[in-house]
Design an enzyme around this catalytic site. Structure first.
Site, PDB file in Angstrom:
ATOM      1  N   ASP A  19     -13.548  -3.807   7.597  1.00  0.00           N
ATOM      2  CA  ASP A  19     -14.777  -3.909   7.364  1.00  0.00           C
ATOM      3  C   ASP A  19     -15.851  -2.670   7.839  1.00  0.00           C
ATOM      4  O   ASP A  19     -15.346  -1.889   8.787  1.00  0.00           O
ATOM      5  CB  ASP A  19     -15.576  -4.917   7.930  1.00  0.00           C
ATOM      6  CG  ASP A  19     -16.804  -5.629   7.365  1.00  0.00           C
ATOM      7  OD1 ASP A  19     -17.121  -5.049   6.379  1.00  0.00           O
ATOM      8  OD2 ASP A  19     -17.725  -6.373   7.987  1.00  0.00           O
ATOM      9  N   GLY A  20     -16.777  -2.267   7.190  1.00  0.00           N
ATOM     10  CA  GLY A  20     -17.762  -1.247   7.516  1.00  0.00           C
ATOM     11  C   GLY A  20     -17.617  -0.047   6.559  1.00  0.00           C
ATOM     12  O   GLY A  20     -18.619   0.957   6.554  1.00  0.00           O
ATOM     13  N   GLY A  22     -19.134   0.361   3.591  1.00  0.00           N
ATOM     14  CA  GLY A  22     -20.513   0.604   3.030  1.00  0.00           C
ATOM     15  C   GLY A  22     -21.418   1.151   4.021  1.00  0.00           C
ATOM     16  O   GLY A  22     -22.127   2.022   3.505  1.00  0.00           O
ATOM     17  N   ARG A  23     -21.490   0.821   4.958  1.00  0.00           N
ATOM     18  CA  ARG A  23     -22.501   1.207   6.121  1.00  0.00           C
ATOM     19  C   ARG A  23     -21.838   2.482   6.508  1.00  0.00           C
ATOM     20  O   ARG A  23     -22.854   3.475   6.780  1.00  0.00           O
ATOM     21  CB  ARG A  23     -22.298   0.180   7.317  1.00  0.00           C
ATOM     22  CG  ARG A  23     -23.275  -0.966   7.103  1.00  0.00           C
ATOM     23  CD  ARG A  23     -23.007  -2.065   8.174  1.00  0.00           C
ATOM     24  NE  ARG A  23     -21.744  -2.818   7.755  1.00  0.00           N
ATOM     25  CZ  ARG A  23     -21.103  -3.336   8.579  1.00  0.00           C
ATOM     26  NH1 ARG A  23     -21.507  -3.779   9.888  1.00  0.00           N
ATOM     27  NH2 ARG A  23     -20.264  -4.080   8.214  1.00  0.00           N
ATOM     28  N   TRP A  24     -20.891   2.792   6.347  1.00  0.00           N
ATOM     29  CA  TRP A  24     -20.051   4.234   6.916  1.00  0.00           C
ATOM     30  C   TRP A  24     -20.775   5.134   5.766  1.00  0.00           C
ATOM     31  O   TRP A  24     -21.392   6.177   6.318  1.00  0.00           O
ATOM     32  CB  TRP A  24     -18.696   4.050   6.874  1.00  0.00           C
ATOM     33  CG  TRP A  24     -17.931   5.486   7.215  1.00  0.00           C
ATOM     34  CD1 TRP A  24     -17.667   5.789   8.714  1.00  0.00           C
ATOM     35  CD2 TRP A  24     -17.499   6.500   6.558  1.00  0.00           C
ATOM     36  NE1 TRP A  24     -16.987   7.090   8.557  1.00  0.00           N
ATOM     37  CE2 TRP A  24     -17.108   7.589   7.222  1.00  0.00           C
ATOM     38  CE3 TRP A  24     -17.827   6.824   5.086  1.00  0.00           C
ATOM     39  CZ2 TRP A  24     -16.445   8.736   6.600  1.00  0.00           C
ATOM     40  CZ3 TRP A  24     -17.239   8.116   4.638  1.00  0.00           C
ATOM     41  CH2 TRP A  24     -16.558   8.988   5.416  1.00  0.00           C
ATOM     42  N   HIS A  36     -15.382   3.398   0.516  1.00  0.00           N
ATOM     43  CA  HIS A  36     -14.210   3.010   0.016  1.00  0.00           C
ATOM     44  C   HIS A  36     -13.084   3.861   0.037  1.00  0.00           C
ATOM     45  O   HIS A  36     -11.934   3.764   0.478  1.00  0.00           O
ATOM     46  CB  HIS A  36     -14.438   2.101  -1.106  1.00  0.00           C
ATOM     47  CG  HIS A  36     -15.614   0.887  -1.104  1.00  0.00           C
ATOM     48  ND1 HIS A  36     -15.337  -0.079   0.105  1.00  0.00           N
ATOM     49  CD2 HIS A  36     -16.367   0.634  -1.899  1.00  0.00           C
ATOM     50  CE1 HIS A  36     -16.319  -0.930  -0.139  1.00  0.00           C
ATOM     51  NE2 HIS A  36     -16.958  -0.519  -1.277  1.00  0.00           N
ATOM     52  N   ASN A  67     -16.069 -11.550  -2.300  1.00  0.00           N
ATOM     53  CA  ASN A  67     -16.559 -10.265  -2.913  1.00  0.00           C
ATOM     54  C   ASN A  67     -16.666 -10.115  -4.367  1.00  0.00           C
ATOM     55  O   ASN A  67     -17.274  -9.178  -4.697  1.00  0.00           O
ATOM     56  CB  ASN A  67     -15.453  -9.173  -2.480  1.00  0.00           C
ATOM     57  CG  ASN A  67     -15.243  -8.964  -0.737  1.00  0.00           C
ATOM     58  OD1 ASN A  67     -14.401  -8.376  -0.276  1.00  0.00           O
ATOM     59  ND2 ASN A  67     -16.618  -8.880  -0.303  1.00  0.00           N
ATOM     60  N   TRP A  68     -16.121 -11.058  -5.063  1.00  0.00           N
ATOM     61  CA  TRP A  68     -16.216 -11.113  -6.415  1.00  0.00           C
ATOM     62  C   TRP A  68     -18.029 -11.050  -6.939  1.00  0.00           C
ATOM     63  O   TRP A  68     -18.442 -10.683  -7.930  1.00  0.00           O
ATOM     64  CB  TRP A  68     -15.948 -12.316  -7.193  1.00  0.00           C
ATOM     65  CG  TRP A  68     -14.222 -11.932  -7.202  1.00  0.00           C
ATOM     66  CD1 TRP A  68     -13.384 -12.805  -6.852  1.00  0.00           C
ATOM     67  CD2 TRP A  68     -13.488 -11.037  -8.139  1.00  0.00           C
ATOM     68  NE1 TRP A  68     -11.878 -12.534  -7.245  1.00  0.00           N
ATOM     69  CE2 TRP A  68     -12.092 -11.235  -7.931  1.00  0.00           C
ATOM     70  CE3 TRP A  68     -13.832  -9.859  -8.884  1.00  0.00           C
ATOM     71  CZ2 TRP A  68     -11.022 -10.584  -8.388  1.00  0.00           C
ATOM     72  CZ3 TRP A  68     -12.699  -9.126  -9.491  1.00  0.00           C
ATOM     73  CH2 TRP A  68     -11.536  -9.612  -9.165  1.00  0.00           C
ATOM     74  N   ARG A 193     -16.928 -12.181  12.888  1.00  0.00           N
ATOM     75  CA  ARG A 193     -16.803 -13.581  11.913  1.00  0.00           C
ATOM     76  C   ARG A 193     -15.527 -13.346  11.296  1.00  0.00           C
ATOM     77  O   ARG A 193     -14.738 -12.147  11.140  1.00  0.00           O
ATOM     78  CB  ARG A 193     -18.083 -13.818  11.221  1.00  0.00           C
ATOM     79  CG  ARG A 193     -18.412 -12.607  10.270  1.00  0.00           C
ATOM     80  CD  ARG A 193     -19.316 -12.901   9.348  1.00  0.00           C
ATOM     81  NE  ARG A 193     -19.894 -12.024   8.499  1.00  0.00           N
ATOM     82  CZ  ARG A 193     -20.975 -11.107   8.808  1.00  0.00           C
ATOM     83  NH1 ARG A 193     -21.725 -11.512   9.825  1.00  0.00           N
ATOM     84  NH2 ARG A 193     -21.464  -9.944   8.208  1.00  0.00           N
ATOM     85  N   SER A 195     -15.243 -14.454   7.982  1.00  0.00           N
ATOM     86  CA  SER A 195     -15.173 -14.375   6.670  1.00  0.00           C
ATOM     87  C   SER A 195     -13.992 -14.865   5.844  1.00  0.00           C
ATOM     88  O   SER A 195     -13.629 -14.348   4.678  1.00  0.00           O
ATOM     89  CB  SER A 195     -15.609 -13.002   6.205  1.00  0.00           C
ATOM     90  OG  SER A 195     -16.568 -12.379   7.108  1.00  0.00           O
TER      91      SER A 195
HETATM   92  C1  IPE Z   1     -14.645  -9.421   4.611  1.00  0.00           C
HETATM   93  O1  IPE Z   1     -15.668  -8.353   4.586  1.00  0.00           O
HETATM   94  C2  IPE Z   1     -13.699  -9.000   3.423  1.00  0.00           C
HETATM   95  C3  IPE Z   1     -12.877  -7.772   3.488  1.00  0.00           C
HETATM   96  C4  IPE Z   1     -12.955  -6.868   4.306  1.00  0.00           C
HETATM   97  C5  IPE Z   1     -12.167  -7.728   2.238  1.00  0.00           C
HETATM   98  P1  IPE Z   1     -17.078  -8.705   4.058  1.00  0.00           P
HETATM   99  O2  IPE Z   1     -17.802  -7.584   4.312  1.00  0.00           O
HETATM  100  O3  IPE Z   1     -17.002  -8.975   2.551  1.00  0.00           O
HETATM  101  O4  IPE Z   1     -17.569  -9.863   4.839  1.00  0.00           O
HETATM  102  P2  IPE Z   1     -19.225 -10.545   5.270  1.00  0.00           P
HETATM  103  O5  IPE Z   1     -19.805 -10.610   4.037  1.00  0.00           O
HETATM  104  O6  IPE Z   1     -19.696  -9.486   6.084  1.00  0.00           O
HETATM  105  O7  IPE Z   1     -18.996 -11.804   6.051  1.00  0.00           O
HETATM  106  C1  IPE Z   2     -15.321  -3.495   3.563  1.00  0.00           C
HETATM  107  O1  IPE Z   2     -16.264  -2.844   3.786  1.00  0.00           O
HETATM  108  C2  IPE Z   2     -14.458  -3.204   2.219  1.00  0.00           C
HETATM  109  C3  IPE Z   2     -14.767  -4.571   1.356  1.00  0.00           C
HETATM  110  C4  IPE Z   2     -15.132  -5.568   1.823  1.00  0.00           C
HETATM  111  C5  IPE Z   2     -13.861  -4.272   0.155  1.00  0.00           C
HETATM  112  P1  IPE Z   2     -17.636  -3.341   3.102  1.00  0.00           P
HETATM  113  O2  IPE Z   2     -17.671  -2.920   1.794  1.00  0.00           O
HETATM  114  O3  IPE Z   2     -17.805  -4.875   3.502  1.00  0.00           O
HETATM  115  O4  IPE Z   2     -18.789  -2.364   3.958  1.00  0.00           O
HETATM  116  P2  IPE Z   2     -19.981  -3.085   4.759  1.00  0.00           P
HETATM  117  O5  IPE Z   2     -19.588  -4.047   5.472  1.00  0.00           O
HETATM  118  O6  IPE Z   2     -21.110  -3.197   3.656  1.00  0.00           O
HETATM  119  O7  IPE Z   2     -20.333  -1.871   5.483  1.00  0.00           O
HETATM  120 MG    MG Z   3     -18.645  -5.842   5.169  1.00  0.00          MG
END
Ligand code: IPE
Ligand code: IPE
Ligand code: MG
Length: 245
Positions: A19-20, A22-24, A36, A67-68, A193, A195
């Protein structure tokens, strides 16, 4: 403490919520997609290190059922990234004797992703060094609902009687039927969490939360998580004294 590299001290099954991304990217003033693609580099490093460390099962949460609901553009690019990565990584999977496995609602993925996955799974099916499982379009609740549906049909057709439904029969109806329970679950990016990941399979997993955003996660961070795991006493409901005896 120094990490023990003995196979007995390693988690047999390591699962990671990556996870992370997007924030990165946002921290760098870039589009989430950029995160990604850098996330893929972290996947490559962690997979290679896991094989080196004799971890038998590595399961990565790459895309959840939830994520969909992300923007179509982001989903599209994630799928493209997946296809490209599978194509370029096949050689390395074969070289490292890694078997690819997939869990989740695969039929929901675009055809091209499905066929690429099928191809790589088939090409790597005899590899014995490590099983790398990608959780794609995966949700723990959906997995359990599917298992219940299958069991209900079998009861209706008189193939199983309700008295015989036990934990091992439930296990046999999950996507993870061929995988052992999770020993260590790592989640990056500071979120604490689950998730909807492997709800049944993490019943006795050790949990490790890292603040590092996934694209920055390296083998050094993996070692830190493994050292923390090796310091823990897994009692499975027993007392410490019982474990010694
Ligand atoms: C969990 O991350 C799913 C994956 C890492 C593939 P999310 O970013 O979708 O989870 P939430 O929404 O923060 O709980
Ligand atoms: C995890 O990173 C990758 C996927 C869920 C596909 P995120 O895309 O959830 O990144 P954040 O949590 O928004 O930073
Ligand atoms: Mg995330």
């Amino acid at each position: 403490m120094i990490m023990s590299t003995s196979k007995n001290d390693m988690p047999k099954h390591l699962a990671i919520i990556m996870d992370g991304n997007g924030r990165w990217a946002e921290l760098k003033g870039k589009n989430r997609i950029h995160g990604h693609s850098y996330g893929v580099k972290a996947v490559q490093e962690v997979v290679e290190e896991a094989v080196q460390l004799n971890i038998e099962y590595l399961t990565l949460y790459a895309f959840s059922t939830e994520n969909w609901s992300r923007p179509q553009e982001e989903i599209g690019i994630l799928m493209k990234l997946l296809v490209n990565t599978l194509r370029t990584e096949l050689e390395k999977l074969l070289e490292n004797r890694i078997r690819l496995n997939v869990i989740g609602n695969i039929q929901q993925l675009p055809e091209i992703v499905q066929s690429e996955l099928e191809y790589v799974v088939e090409q790597t099916k005899n590899n014995k060094e490590m099983t790398l499982t990608l959780a794609l379009s995966y949700g723990g609740r959906e997995e359990l609902a599917n298992a219940l549906k299958q069991l209900a049909c079998k009861v209706k057709d008189n193939l199983i009687s309700p008295e015989n439904i036990d934990q091992s029969i439930i296990n046999e109806h999950l996507y993870t039927q061929n995988l052992p329970d999770v020993d260590l679950l790592i989640r990056t990016s500071g979120e604490k969490r689950i998730s909807n990941f492997l709800l049944w399979q993490i019943a006795y997993a050790e949990l490790y939360f890292s603040k590092v955003l996934w694209p920055d996660f390296t083998k050094k961070h993996l070692h830190k998580a493994l050292i923390s795991y090796q310091k823990r006493e897994r009692r499975f409901g027993k007392t410490s004294k019982q474990l010694l005896g």
